[in-house]
Design an enzyme around this catalytic site. Sequence first.
Site, PDB file in Angstrom:
ATOM      1  CG  HIS A  97       5.944   4.496 -56.384  1.00 58.83           C
ATOM      2  ND1 HIS A  97       6.745   5.463 -55.745  1.00 58.83           N
ATOM      3  CD2 HIS A  97       6.267   4.954 -57.809  1.00 58.83           C
ATOM      4  CE1 HIS A  97       7.397   6.340 -56.375  1.00 58.83           C
ATOM      5  NE2 HIS A  97       6.996   5.930 -57.661  1.00 58.83           N
ATOM      6  CG  ASP A 126      -6.484  31.119 -40.434  1.00 56.48           C
ATOM      7  OD1 ASP A 126      -6.625  30.145 -41.323  1.00 56.48           O
ATOM      8  OD2 ASP A 126      -6.180  30.773 -39.243  1.00 56.48           O
ATOM      9  CD1 TRP A 162      -0.347   5.740 -61.937  1.00 61.48           C
ATOM     10  CD2 TRP A 162      -1.778   7.039 -61.250  1.00 61.48           C
ATOM     11  NE1 TRP A 162      -0.474   6.618 -62.943  1.00 61.48           N
ATOM     12  CE2 TRP A 162      -1.223   7.851 -62.492  1.00 61.48           C
ATOM     13  CE3 TRP A 162      -2.759   7.699 -60.452  1.00 61.48           C
ATOM     14  CZ2 TRP A 162      -1.981   8.711 -62.951  1.00 61.48           C
ATOM     15  CZ3 TRP A 162      -3.269   8.899 -60.999  1.00 61.48           C
ATOM     16  CH2 TRP A 162      -2.865   9.506 -62.192  1.00 61.48           C
ATOM     17  CB  SER A 190      -9.025  15.524 -48.244  1.00 58.83           C
ATOM     18  OG  SER A 190      -8.058  16.222 -48.050  1.00 58.83           O
ATOM     19  CB  SER A 191      -8.559  17.150 -53.210  1.00 60.43           C
ATOM     20  OG  SER A 191      -7.581  16.124 -53.135  1.00 60.43           O
ATOM     21  CG  HIS A 274      -3.996  15.495 -69.505  1.00 58.79           C
ATOM     22  ND1 HIS A 274      -2.928  14.845 -69.436  1.00 58.79           N
ATOM     23  CD2 HIS A 274      -3.864  16.759 -69.576  1.00 58.79           C
ATOM     24  CE1 HIS A 274      -2.145  15.763 -70.035  1.00 58.79           C
ATOM     25  NE2 HIS A 274      -2.448  16.780 -69.912  1.00 58.79           N
ATOM     26  CD  GLU A 276      -4.496  14.287 -59.541  1.00 53.85           C
ATOM     27  OE1 GLU A 276      -5.807  14.989 -59.259  1.00 53.85           O
ATOM     28  OE2 GLU A 276      -3.823  14.038 -58.763  1.00 53.85           O
ATOM     29  CE1 TYR A 278      -0.139  19.776 -68.153  1.00 55.29           C
ATOM     30  CE2 TYR A 278      -2.567  19.684 -68.704  1.00 55.29           C
ATOM     31  CZ  TYR A 278      -1.191  19.485 -69.053  1.00 55.29           C
ATOM     32  OH  TYR A 278      -0.749  19.393 -70.457  1.00 55.29           O
ATOM     33  CB  SER A 289       6.448  32.426 -61.398  1.00 56.83           C
ATOM     34  OG  SER A 289       6.123  31.519 -62.320  1.00 56.83           O
ATOM     35  CG  HIS A 323      -2.565  12.970 -74.568  1.00 55.34           C
ATOM     36  ND1 HIS A 323      -2.418  14.322 -74.287  1.00 55.34           N
ATOM     37  CD2 HIS A 323      -2.310  12.904 -73.198  1.00 55.34           C
ATOM     38  CE1 HIS A 323      -2.112  14.594 -72.921  1.00 55.34           C
ATOM     39  NE2 HIS A 323      -2.000  13.466 -72.437  1.00 55.34           N
ATOM     40  CG  HIS A 324      -3.394   9.907 -70.713  1.00 57.02           C
ATOM     41  ND1 HIS A 324      -2.232  10.015 -70.051  1.00 57.02           N
ATOM     42  CD2 HIS A 324      -3.983  11.332 -70.506  1.00 57.02           C
ATOM     43  CE1 HIS A 324      -2.093  11.133 -69.460  1.00 57.02           C
ATOM     44  NE2 HIS A 324      -3.166  11.730 -70.037  1.00 57.02           N
ATOM     45  CB  THR A 349       4.208  24.470 -71.609  1.00 56.21           C
ATOM     46  OG1 THR A 349       2.995  23.998 -71.492  1.00 56.21           O
ATOM     47  CG2 THR A 349       4.962  23.874 -70.396  1.00 56.21           C
ATOM     48  CE  LYS A 352       2.524  28.857 -66.583  1.00 53.84           C
ATOM     49  NZ  LYS A 352       2.892  29.927 -65.705  1.00 53.84           N
ATOM     50  NE  ARG A 471       3.662   2.520 -66.993  1.00 51.31           N
ATOM     51  CZ  ARG A 471       2.635   3.452 -66.808  1.00 51.31           C
ATOM     52  NH1 ARG A 471       1.891   3.956 -67.787  1.00 51.31           N
ATOM     53  NH2 ARG A 471       2.300   4.070 -65.628  1.00 51.31           N
TER      54      ARG A 471
END
Lengths: 550, 198
Positions: A97, A126, A162, A190-191, A274, A276, A278, A289, A323-324, A349, A352, A471
Amino acid sequence: MAPKLPPRLPPQHPLEQAGEAAGPAGHAEAGYHHGPKGLLRWLLTTNHKEIGTLYLIFSLSMFFIGGIFALVVRAELFQPGLQLVQPEFFNQMTTMHGLIMVFGAVMPGFVGLANWMIPLQIGAPDMALPRLNNFSFWLLPVAFTLLLSTLLMPGGGPNFGWTFYAPLSTTYSPPSTTFFILSLHMAGISSILGAINIIATILNLRAPGMRMMDMPLFVWTWLITAFLLIAVMPVLAGVITMMLLDINFGTSFFNAAGGGDPVMFQHIFWFFGHPEVYIMILPAFGIVSAIIPTFARKRLFGYASMVYATSSIAILSFLVWAHHMFAVGLPLVAELFFMYTTMLIAVPTGVKVFNWIATLFQGSISFETPMLFALAFVVLFSIGGFSGLMLAIAPADFQYHDTYFVVAHFHYVLVPGAVFAIMAAVYYWLPKWTGHYPNERLGRWHFWTSVVGVNLTFFPMHFSGLAGMPRRIPDYALQFADFNMASSIGALLFGTSQLLFVWMIIKCVRGGEKAPAKAWDGAEDLEWTVPSPAPLHTFETPPRFQHQEH
Amino acid sequence: MTGVQRTVTRTLVVLLAMFVFAFALVPLYDAFCRVTGINGKVENTAQALIRDSIDESRVITVQFITRGSAGLPWKLEVLNRQVRVHPGAATEVHFAFTNHGKEAGWGRAVPSVSPSEASLYMRKVTCFCFQEQRLDAGERYEAPLVFQLTRDLPDDIQTVTLVYTLYPVDDKTLAAKALANEARIIAVPRIAVPGGEA
């Protein structure tokens, strides 16, 4: 869904250039399609709009596959005790998932929007590298077919979460892990190729007169996102290569028995991971926006500060990874450093969120479906931001770590955050893609069932997490039963309400109220100067961009 | 070169640099941890005793924890669970390996120090953890650990815990190491314990 986008229309040229000859003779007709017909057309297409459509359809199908896996998890957690699936399969479901939603749904969703909208928003004909664009899309179906096929292999698919922490993903992993690594490599390539293409397009193909600080914020946020991708996807490639070597070639990068260090895996992973997260939210900021000013009929408040805030968030994202990992036994100095840098991210943040609210202030607001999703984004994403601040407090994190509180936090930023933003973008730009307005009634039903479903699913997780429910477990103590039942009912509601989304899209492709070039009366960017639906080829002669004071 | 080509070249350079950086993180991480002592790793080779006066004003509790590992039917015991030492003094502690399995095999005990800062002040003169061990089925043997906590150990550290985790050594690792290290492994003195597990 029949690949109907984009329909071909008689040529209409943007702005005042209708009379001018546009490019080589054969291309003068904007709807002209050259190349194979049928399936091969989609396999070989180099058109940014067609590739964008492919990305979006792919993302939507992955969203449903990942969603079904989530519903398996929620069904098992409906009651305490083991009812439906075995713990081994449950672990594969939580892992798949996460992987499918992150790498298969959210990221390709944003890349699809970028493909469709960036050339239209900067007045480019293009993407800069159209063939590369085709290749980076077609890597994805291959990668995810391989990833999904691991579920059928002996020993099952990935079952280590994951985040695939070593040594769970190396020493103790199922034999299919090598295929998992290969598929992640392909998705990563690909990314990366997509990001290179986006950077090359934005930096080189802007309409004459459009300076960097004139670009729509969706383009800005994607430019910054693309730089993040270039910086961290190679690190992901590196870390999974090390796993591959540890599993198959006897190295000991993460194997303590051979002198390696499992904690180092977490450092390298989160150095990628991290930024990632964002990558999955910055384009959402760009979408919101664009939508809020349109439906508030006001120019975006604080354009420049939005650009700087996005850049600051991107730079800070490289300084917060540990922090993870507060609970791995970091030295006190590191705990303090990562705690403060993490809290610092709340400042840009906050800028924004403040700007969005200031844009709404005294606007003449109307509540069409894209606006509903954008407003829900602002409110619900902020809730996710606040629980993120709570998690940033290192001493408190020891209680929250690996509980459902964390699950609640990142689902609040990803589902009513990233996913709602993608849905808002779909409702917002569908008139441009199909030439028809999305059905407002269906849109509202979809919106309200989604909002209720999301909150019913994820809000109780805050409580079960604070009460200590870990979890990634298939069974739990009895005191969490009510919270989990509520979450499961919410998940079923949210999941089924997405069928309304698909129905709405199909209806909108087939017909509906005709949309003019400028489909929303408050919309200002360049994409609204081309006809709706956008012809296959647009801006073959660059438009003349009128500079506006932001 | 067109603008697009230039942009693509530059992004490819960054890309390559970041891929190399990911692998460079491994030695950088090791070096960083060695300098700061933050991951509790200790030197993997014998260190010389620092002949310094003994700080008798402080008593440090040193605790030993041993852990087995999946896949290796061995037991590692410590014969003195806890010792109280003065900084600067060399101390000897005895450990016993027992192979409860039916086959001879190779294993290795990997140390970790907690709090991790203390690893900078822990000097090991002799340790069974420096190399792989080979035990026959049912064999038991005792091995010494001689260590010293240096006098500059920070005042706020009063207890140091040493954890040894047993890991099986697989054939690949052995093949790589055994040839080079054979002489050294054989040179480890074995203390035969009469009446040991048979």
